[in-house]
Design a protein around this motif. Structure first.
Motif, PDB file in Angstrom:
ATOM      1  N   HIS A 296       0.851  -1.206   0.000  1.00 39.79           N
ATOM      2  CA  HIS A 296       0.000   0.000   0.000  1.00 39.79           C
ATOM      3  C   HIS A 296       0.880   1.247   0.000  1.00 39.79           C
ATOM      4  N   TYR A 297       0.473   2.236  -0.820  1.00 38.21           N
ATOM      5  CA  TYR A 297       1.099   3.557  -0.774  1.00 38.21           C
ATOM      6  C   TYR A 297       0.040   4.597  -1.082  1.00 38.21           C
ATOM      7  N   GLU A 298       0.061   5.698  -0.349  1.00 33.41           N
ATOM      8  CA  GLU A 298      -0.813   6.818  -0.666  1.00 33.41           C
ATOM      9  C   GLU A 298      -0.103   8.116  -0.356  1.00 33.41           C
ATOM     10  N   ARG A 299      -0.481   9.159  -1.090  1.00 33.51           N
ATOM     11  CA  ARG A 299       0.091  10.472  -0.840  1.00 33.51           C
ATOM     12  C   ARG A 299      -0.925  11.556  -1.180  1.00 33.51           C
ATOM     13  N   ASP A 300      -0.798  12.715  -0.503  1.00 32.14           N
ATOM     14  CA  ASP A 300      -1.657  13.875  -0.715  1.00 32.14           C
ATOM     15  C   ASP A 300      -0.860  15.006  -1.354  1.00 32.14           C
ATOM     16  N   VAL A 301      -1.557  15.874  -2.089  1.00 29.68           N
ATOM     17  CA  VAL A 301      -0.900  16.998  -2.741  1.00 29.68           C
ATOM     18  C   VAL A 301      -1.877  18.171  -2.831  1.00 29.68           C
ATOM     19  N   TRP A 302      -1.331  19.386  -2.817  1.00 28.16           N
ATOM     20  CA  TRP A 302      -2.146  20.564  -3.116  1.00 28.16           C
ATOM     21  C   TRP A 302      -1.396  21.449  -4.098  1.00 28.16           C
ATOM     22  N   TYR A 303      -2.169  22.226  -4.879  1.00 32.70           N
ATOM     23  CA  TYR A 303      -1.582  23.068  -5.923  1.00 32.70           C
ATOM     24  C   TYR A 303      -2.426  24.330  -6.054  1.00 32.70           C
ATOM     25  N   LEU A 304      -1.763  25.473  -6.217  1.00 29.85           N
ATOM     26  CA  LEU A 304      -2.443  26.770  -6.288  1.00 29.85           C
ATOM     27  C   LEU A 304      -1.894  27.576  -7.454  1.00 29.85           C
ATOM     28  N   LEU A 305      -2.791  28.167  -8.240  1.00 32.52           N
ATOM     29  CA  LEU A 305      -2.420  29.032  -9.364  1.00 32.52           C
ATOM     30  C   LEU A 305      -3.158  30.351  -9.230  1.00 32.52           C
ATOM     31  N   VAL A 306      -2.423  31.469  -9.361  1.00 32.36           N
ATOM     32  CA  VAL A 306      -3.012  32.809  -9.330  1.00 32.36           C
ATOM     33  C   VAL A 306      -2.665  33.508 -10.646  1.00 32.36           C
ATOM     34  N   GLN A 307      -3.680  34.059 -11.309  1.00 32.54           N
ATOM     35  CA  GLN A 307      -3.504  34.781 -12.563  1.00 32.54           C
ATOM     36  C   GLN A 307      -4.081  36.183 -12.430  1.00 32.54           C
ATOM     37  N   GLN A 308      -3.387  37.154 -13.014  1.00 29.86           N
ATOM     38  CA  GLN A 308      -3.869  38.532 -13.017  1.00 29.86           C
ATOM     39  C   GLN A 308      -3.779  39.070 -14.441  1.00 29.86           C
ATOM     40  N   THR A 309      -4.916  39.504 -14.977  1.00 21.90           N
ATOM     41  CA  THR A 309      -4.948  40.050 -16.333  1.00 21.90           C
ATOM     42  C   THR A 309      -5.374  41.508 -16.311  1.00 21.90           C
ATOM     43  N   TRP A 310      -4.809  42.276 -17.237  1.00 20.73           N
ATOM     44  CA  TRP A 310      -5.262  43.639 -17.517  1.00 20.73           C
ATOM     45  C   TRP A 310      -5.017  43.891 -19.004  1.00 20.73           C
ATOM     46  N   GLY A 311      -6.113  44.116 -19.720  1.00 18.43           N
ATOM     47  CA  GLY A 311      -6.002  44.251 -21.162  1.00 18.43           C
ATOM     48  C   GLY A 311      -5.408  42.988 -21.759  1.00 18.43           C
ATOM     49  N   PRO A 312      -4.414  43.108 -22.642  1.00 19.03           N
ATOM     50  CA  PRO A 312      -3.797  41.933 -23.264  1.00 19.03           C
ATOM     51  C   PRO A 312      -2.727  41.263 -22.396  1.00 19.03           C
ATOM     52  N   HIS A 313      -2.460  41.823 -21.207  1.00 23.73           N
ATOM     53  CA  HIS A 313      -1.363  41.345 -20.364  1.00 23.73           C
ATOM     54  C   HIS A 313      -1.868  40.356 -19.299  1.00 23.73           C
ATOM     55  N   GLN A 314      -1.038  39.394 -18.962  1.00 21.74           N
ATOM     56  CA  GLN A 314      -1.302  38.480 -17.864  1.00 21.74           C
ATOM     57  C   GLN A 314       0.009  38.149 -17.162  1.00 21.74           C
ATOM     58  N   VAL A 315      -0.009  38.159 -15.825  1.00 25.86           N
ATOM     59  CA  VAL A 315       1.077  37.596 -15.040  1.00 25.86           C
ATOM     60  C   VAL A 315       0.491  36.458 -14.220  1.00 25.86           C
ATOM     61  N   PHE A 316       1.308  35.468 -13.937  1.00 20.22           N
ATOM     62  CA  PHE A 316       0.800  34.317 -13.198  1.00 20.22           C
ATOM     63  C   PHE A 316       1.893  33.734 -12.314  1.00 20.22           C
ATOM     64  N   GLY A 317       1.469  33.046 -11.284  1.00 21.53           N
ATOM     65  CA  GLY A 317       2.381  32.323 -10.405  1.00 21.53           C
ATOM     66  C   GLY A 317       1.692  31.100  -9.843  1.00 21.53           C
ATOM     67  N   SER A 318       2.435  30.039  -9.640  1.00 15.45           N
ATOM     68  CA  SER A 318       1.859  28.809  -9.097  1.00 15.45           C
ATOM     69  C   SER A 318       2.812  28.198  -8.088  1.00 15.45           C
ATOM     70  N   TYR A 319       2.231  27.408  -7.190  1.00 16.83           N
ATOM     71  CA  TYR A 319       3.030  26.682  -6.201  1.00 16.83           C
ATOM     72  C   TYR A 319       2.242  25.453  -5.766  1.00 16.83           C
ATOM     73  N   GLY A 320       2.917  24.325  -5.674  1.00 22.56           N
ATOM     74  CA  GLY A 320       2.279  23.101  -5.218  1.00 22.56           C
ATOM     75  C   GLY A 320       3.214  22.289  -4.349  1.00 22.56           C
ATOM     76  N   SER A 321       2.635  21.449  -3.496  1.00 24.21           N
ATOM     77  CA  SER A 321       3.433  20.641  -2.577  1.00 24.21           C
ATOM     78  C   SER A 321       2.839  19.246  -2.468  1.00 24.21           C
ATOM     79  N   ALA A 322       3.698  18.240  -2.656  1.00 22.05           N
ATOM     80  CA  ALA A 322       3.307  16.835  -2.497  1.00 22.05           C
ATOM     81  C   ALA A 322       3.904  16.296  -1.216  1.00 22.05           C
ATOM     82  N   GLY A 323       3.095  15.651  -0.408  1.00 22.24           N
ATOM     83  CA  GLY A 323       3.589  15.060   0.829  1.00 22.24           C
ATOM     84  C   GLY A 323       4.295  13.745   0.566  1.00 22.24           C
ATOM     85  N   ALA A 324       5.065  13.291   1.565  1.00 20.15           N
ATOM     86  CA  ALA A 324       5.779  12.019   1.435  1.00 20.15           C
ATOM     87  C   ALA A 324       4.830  10.835   1.444  1.00 20.15           C
TER      88      ALA A 324
END
Length: 401
Positions: A296-324
């Motif tokens: 048996h093996y199991e693991r949990d993970v979470w992931y987050l993405l944030v996007q910001q747009t204005w007109g034709p422009h977009q900036v974005f950042g993401s971060y995620g973490s997987a447990g052992a």
């Protein structure tokens, strides 16, 4: 004489991306479960500097594709629907078969849609929208739907192949039938079944196995908010054999069950900010009875993405973490998941030349704990060594038609 009305559409996506990428920090040789390693990672896998991948420039094609789709109207509430889609390689790296991507033939009416084909599973579907671009790139999420161990971040299979992809949950699955419900008060359902064509004949020492897949998704959308719960089960895929477990279908290991649970949510603010999040649990179980073998093996993970747009422009950042995660062995002996966690991050910018074309740039990375091997999509080389960190930066162009 039947009334006949049909339509055909040609469409596609081109997504070339040029980046500079390398890996470093692979765990030195000599680690074992007895001195800080993980039960599922063999001592020979720890390679030190020999496992690091040299810096290189490369061009990838992401999810570039060319497709044809259409429908045939049988009556006011029934259509025959079809799609033929192929992966394409603007970088010239790999040939692809005509139906290597989402392809189907089915029926559609007010009651929903049902089809046979080779198609993204319902479990995969909401993950496709947690990204800064319309298509998968090396800086997109690979922590979810993969347990690490160099299991691919996404795969196309018709069934069990006795390889790393057997443990993946980000799947385009062949030999399948799907049903999609209509949207009712914001709710919708998708269900898929992939047939057990790979069923084997038992022998005197090896049991019969019947590999099949079930996948389901319940979604709700209200304005700028949407949330989905996905569940997927692989029977007799023996994904654990790719994660340090025993080979499947042996005298002591007759069957397996691999499961995924995911919750995916997103909200778009009026300010142009969009926040998307994923939480997931993957679990792998076998009927292993040999004492000391991983069951048996199991693991949990979470992931987050944030996007910001204005007109034709977009900036974005993401971060995620997987447990052992956690591990068990047959007979209840000692076992450890030391160092099987990892994190992934990215930051970038896009500029919309038009509604169908974008320029983009990103810097990104995956950092593995000392025993983990999470890899990018597409991977660098043949895979990463335990403990290595992969970093990259690059620029690309996206065009859809």
């Amino acid at each position: 004489m039947w009334s006949q009305a049909s339509d055909v559409q040609i469409y596609g996506t081109l997504l070339p991306f040029m980046d500079h990428v390398k890996s470093s920090g692979a765990t030195a040789a000599g680690l074992s479960p007895a001195n800080g390693g993980a039960t599922q990672v063999a001592a020979s896998a720890y390679t030190g500097d020999q496992g690091n991948l040299p810096a290189r420039n490369r061009i990838t094609s992401g999810t570039s594709n060319l497709g044809f789709r259409g429908s045939f109207k049988v009556n006011d509430d029934l259509k025959v629907i079809w799609q033929i889609e192929s992966a394409v390689s603007p970088d010239g790296d790999a040939p692809n078969s005509l139906t290597s991507r989402n392809s189907c033939l089915g029926l559609e009416g007010s009651w929903g849609r049902v089809f046979y084909g080779n198609w993204d599973t319902p479990y995969k579907y909401p993950l496709l929208f947690v990204g800064a671009l319309r298509g998968l790139t090396p800086f997109d999420d690979v922590l979810t739907a993969s347990p690490g161990f160099n299991v691919p971040g996404t795969t196309t299979q018709s069934g069990r192949i006795n390889g790393k992809a057997d443990a993946a949950f980000n799947r385009r699955q062949g030999n399948s039938v799907q049903y999609w419900s209509p949207v009712m008060k914001g709710f919708s359902v998708r269900v898929a079944y992939s047939a057990n064509e790979g069923t084997t004949q038992p022998t005197g020492t090896v049991p019969s196995v019947s590999p099949e897949l079930w996948s389901g998704l319940l979604s709700y959308k209200a304005g700028a908010f949407n949330v989905s719960y996905g569940y997927e089960r692989h029977t007799d895929y023996f994904g654990l054999s790719q994660l340090g477990g025993s080979p499947g279908a042996t005298a002591t290991n007759a069957a397996s069950k691999d499961e995924g649970h995911e919750l995916v949510a997103a909200y778009g603010f009026r300010t142009g900010t969009k926040v998307s999040a994923i939480v997931e649990r993957l679990s792998y179980d076998t009927d292993e009875t040999a004492a000391g073998k991983v069951s048996h093996y199991e693991r949990d993970v979470w992931y987050l993405l944030v996007q910001q747009t204005w007109g034709p422009h977009q900036v974005f950042g993401s971060y995620g973490s997987a447990g052992a995660g956690s591990v068990k062995v047959a007979g209840g002996g000692p076992a450890t998941t030391n160092g099987l966690g990892g994190v992934q991050w990215s930051a970038g910018y896009t500029y919309a030349l038009s509604k169908t074309a974008d320029l983009f740039a990103s810097v990104y990375g995956i950092s593995n704990d000392r025993s983990a091997s999470y890899a990018l999509f597409p991977p660098v080389g043949s895979g990463v060594a335990p403990g290595s960190s992969t970093t990259g930066f690059g620029v690309g162009i996206l065009y859809t038609f």
